[in-house]
Design an enzyme around this catalytic site. Structure first.
Site, PDB file in Angstrom:
ATOM      1  CD  GLU A  95      -2.653   2.215   0.129  1.00 49.11           C
ATOM      2  OE1 GLU A  95      -3.694   0.716  -0.469  1.00 49.11           O
ATOM      3  OE2 GLU A  95      -2.884   2.622  -0.597  1.00 49.11           O
ATOM      4  CG  ASP A 122       3.185  -0.410  -9.405  1.00 50.61           C
ATOM      5  OD1 ASP A 122       2.023  -1.314  -8.448  1.00 50.61           O
ATOM      6  OD2 ASP A 122       3.411   0.037  -9.556  1.00 50.61           O
ATOM      7  CG  ASP A 144      -7.480   2.544  -6.724  1.00 47.66           C
ATOM      8  OD1 ASP A 144      -8.002   3.483  -5.866  1.00 47.66           O
ATOM      9  OD2 ASP A 144      -6.194   3.762  -6.726  1.00 47.66           O
ATOM     10  CG  ASP A 180     -18.034  -1.108  -5.426  1.00 44.81           C
ATOM     11  OD1 ASP A 180     -16.655  -1.400  -5.500  1.00 44.81           O
ATOM     12  OD2 ASP A 180     -18.311  -0.422  -4.847  1.00 44.81           O
ATOM     13  CB  THR A 218     -12.611  -4.020   3.102  1.00 43.75           C
ATOM     14  OG1 THR A 218     -13.394  -3.034   2.068  1.00 43.75           O
ATOM     15  CG2 THR A 218     -10.937  -5.131   3.088  1.00 43.75           C
ATOM     16  CE1 TYR A 220     -11.271   3.026   0.078  1.00 43.67           C
ATOM     17  CE2 TYR A 220     -12.575   3.964  -1.663  1.00 43.67           C
ATOM     18  CZ  TYR A 220     -11.619   3.289  -0.877  1.00 43.67           C
ATOM     19  OH  TYR A 220     -11.313   5.498  -1.284  1.00 43.67           O
ATOM     20  CD  GLU A 221     -17.087  -6.349   1.936  1.00 45.95           C
ATOM     21  OE1 GLU A 221     -16.631  -7.296   0.461  1.00 45.95           O
ATOM     22  OE2 GLU A 221     -17.000  -7.245   2.705  1.00 45.95           O
TER      23      GLU A 221
HETATM   24  C1  LIG Z   1     -10.506   1.754  -2.984  1.00 43.66           C
HETATM   25  S1  LIG Z   1      -8.849   2.082  -2.464  1.00 43.66           S
HETATM   26  C2  LIG Z   1      -9.263  -0.209  -1.811  1.00 43.66           C
HETATM   27  C3  LIG Z   1      -8.755  -0.514  -0.547  1.00 43.66           C
HETATM   28  C4  LIG Z   1      -9.008  -1.689   0.755  1.00 43.66           C
HETATM   29  N1  LIG Z   1      -7.813  -2.551  -0.047  1.00 43.66           N
HETATM   30  C5  LIG Z   1     -10.679  -1.784   0.837  1.00 43.66           C
HETATM   31  O1  LIG Z   1     -10.989  -2.481   0.659  1.00 43.66           O
HETATM   32  O2  LIG Z   1     -11.252  -0.430   2.165  1.00 43.66           O
HETATM   33  C6  LIG Z   1      -7.427   1.212  -3.103  1.00 43.66           C
HETATM   34  C7  LIG Z   1      -6.325   1.426  -3.048  1.00 43.66           C
HETATM   35  O3  LIG Z   1      -5.010   0.851  -3.996  1.00 43.66           O
HETATM   36  C8  LIG Z   1      -4.256   1.257  -3.941  1.00 43.66           C
HETATM   37  N2  LIG Z   1      -3.416   1.147  -5.110  1.00 43.66           N
HETATM   38  C9  LIG Z   1      -3.841   1.826  -6.310  1.00 43.66           C
HETATM   39  N3  LIG Z   1      -2.545   1.834  -6.499  1.00 43.66           N
HETATM   40  C10 LIG Z   1      -1.428   1.054  -6.153  1.00 43.66           C
HETATM   41  C11 LIG Z   1      -0.927   0.003  -5.989  1.00 43.66           C
HETATM   42  N4  LIG Z   1      -0.627   0.542  -8.107  1.00 43.66           N
HETATM   43  N5  LIG Z   1      -0.021  -0.690  -5.658  1.00 43.66           N
HETATM   44  C12 LIG Z   1      -0.375  -0.932  -4.654  1.00 43.66           C
HETATM   45  N6  LIG Z   1      -1.531  -0.257  -3.958  1.00 43.66           N
HETATM   46  C13 LIG Z   1      -2.361   0.754  -5.383  1.00 43.66           C
HETATM   47  C14 LIG Z   1      -4.430   2.722  -3.333  1.00 43.66           C
HETATM   48  O4  LIG Z   1      -4.230   3.460  -2.483  1.00 43.66           O
HETATM   49  C15 LIG Z   1      -5.724   2.238  -2.990  1.00 43.66           C
HETATM   50  O5  LIG Z   1      -5.426   2.067  -0.909  1.00 43.66           O
END
Ligand SMILES: C[S@@+](CC[C@H](N)C(=O)[O-])C[C@H]1O[C@@H](n2cnc3c(N)ncnc32)[C@H](O)[C@@H]1O
Length: 240
Positions: A95, A122, A144, A180, A218, A220-221
């Site tokens: 993360e 990343d 995302d 979702d 989570t 986001y869920e």
């Molecule tokens: C929509 S959030 C979902 C977070 C968590 N999985 C949840 O369900 O609550 C997407 C997460 O992916 C992380 N993220 C985005 N691009 C990424 C990458 N290339 N590698 C690792 N994490 C990444 C973002 O920082 C963010 O915290």
């Protein structure tokens, strides 16, 4: 230390921009609480994986335990609860967002978890670093969505990343995606179906409507449920 940490992140980002940057969106942090700040300074350095050093199995999986990866763990709700329920498994959580990392650190300290290591950039970078067939499971939860057409190439699941994931997963290992966003699921399934490395074979609708057993939800869920969106859970297997 906070300034030093952020500088290091900016250095990582600048380094990537000269190659190919995959991190988009917010990485800036809201002010950390005193406890979070102290954990970022004192605990995080002990848990961070440094991909400039070669992979060391004795360090990441000292007793030859299974290694599971969670990509984009957000606030770490799923990662910390799954690690607590599976103390015989070693976890890598990936993360880039510092506030999310700080929340996970609080859970690690409160629950006395000893089976989580962190990568703060990343996920593709850590995947490239891992040896062939080193992972027994990968979670990608609520990635995302990048809903705008011109941003879709930023989505994590592409045929390119599937190839990378296929290399590090053991034959028969699980790749679990939750989202979702219907269009994200559709484009992911299309890439999965085109790949000979992965198999998705649901027996009924319940297969993708129900989360795997003992599923910690989570942030986001929960947000999706509150807003009336129903998640899809893709339980995909690395082909044997
Ligand atoms: C929509 S959030 C979902 C977070 C968590 N999985 C949840 O369900 O609550 C997407 C997460 O992916 C992380 N993220 C985005 N691009 C990424 C990458 N290339 N590698 C690792 N994490 C990444 C973002 O920082 C963010 O915290």
């Amino acid at each position: 230390m906070k300034v030093k940490y952020i500088n290091r992140k900016l250095h990582h980002m600048a380094e990537d921009l000269t190659k190919k940057s995959y991190i988009f969106g917010r990485q800036k942090c809201k002010k950390l609480s005193a406890r979070q700040q102290s954990l970022v300074e004192n605990l995080l350095p002990k848990l961070l994986i440094n991909p400039d050093k070669p992979f060391n199995e004795d360090e990441l999986s000292p007793e030859n335990q299974e290694l599971w990866l969670e990509i984009g763990f957000g606030g770490g709700e799923h990662l910390s609860a799954t690690a607590k329920a599976n103390s015989h498994i070693q976890f890598i959580g990936c993360e880039p967002f510092l506030n999310g990392i700080a929340k996970l650190l609080v859970a690690i300290e409160s629950e006395k978890l000893e089976n989580i290591r962190i990568f703060d950039h990343d996920a593709r970078k850590i995947i490239n670093w891992l040896p062939d067939e080193s992972l027994s499971r990968i979670y990608l939860l609520y990635p995302d969505p990048w809903p705008k057409k011109r941003h879709r190439k930023r989505r994590f699941v592409t045929s390119e990343t599937l190839e990378m994931l296929a290399r590090v997963l053991k034959p028969g290992a699980d790749f679990i995606i939750a989202s979702d966003i219907g269009d994200y699921i559709r484009t992911s399934l299309s890439a999965i179906e085109q790949s000979s490395d992965f198999v998705w074979s649901p027996q009924s609708k319940a297969d993708w409507r129900t989360p795997p057993k003992e599923w910690p939800s989570t942030r986001y869920e929960q947000k999706a449920f509150r807003e009336g969106r129903y998640p899809t859970y893709l339980k995909v297997k690395r082909a044997s």
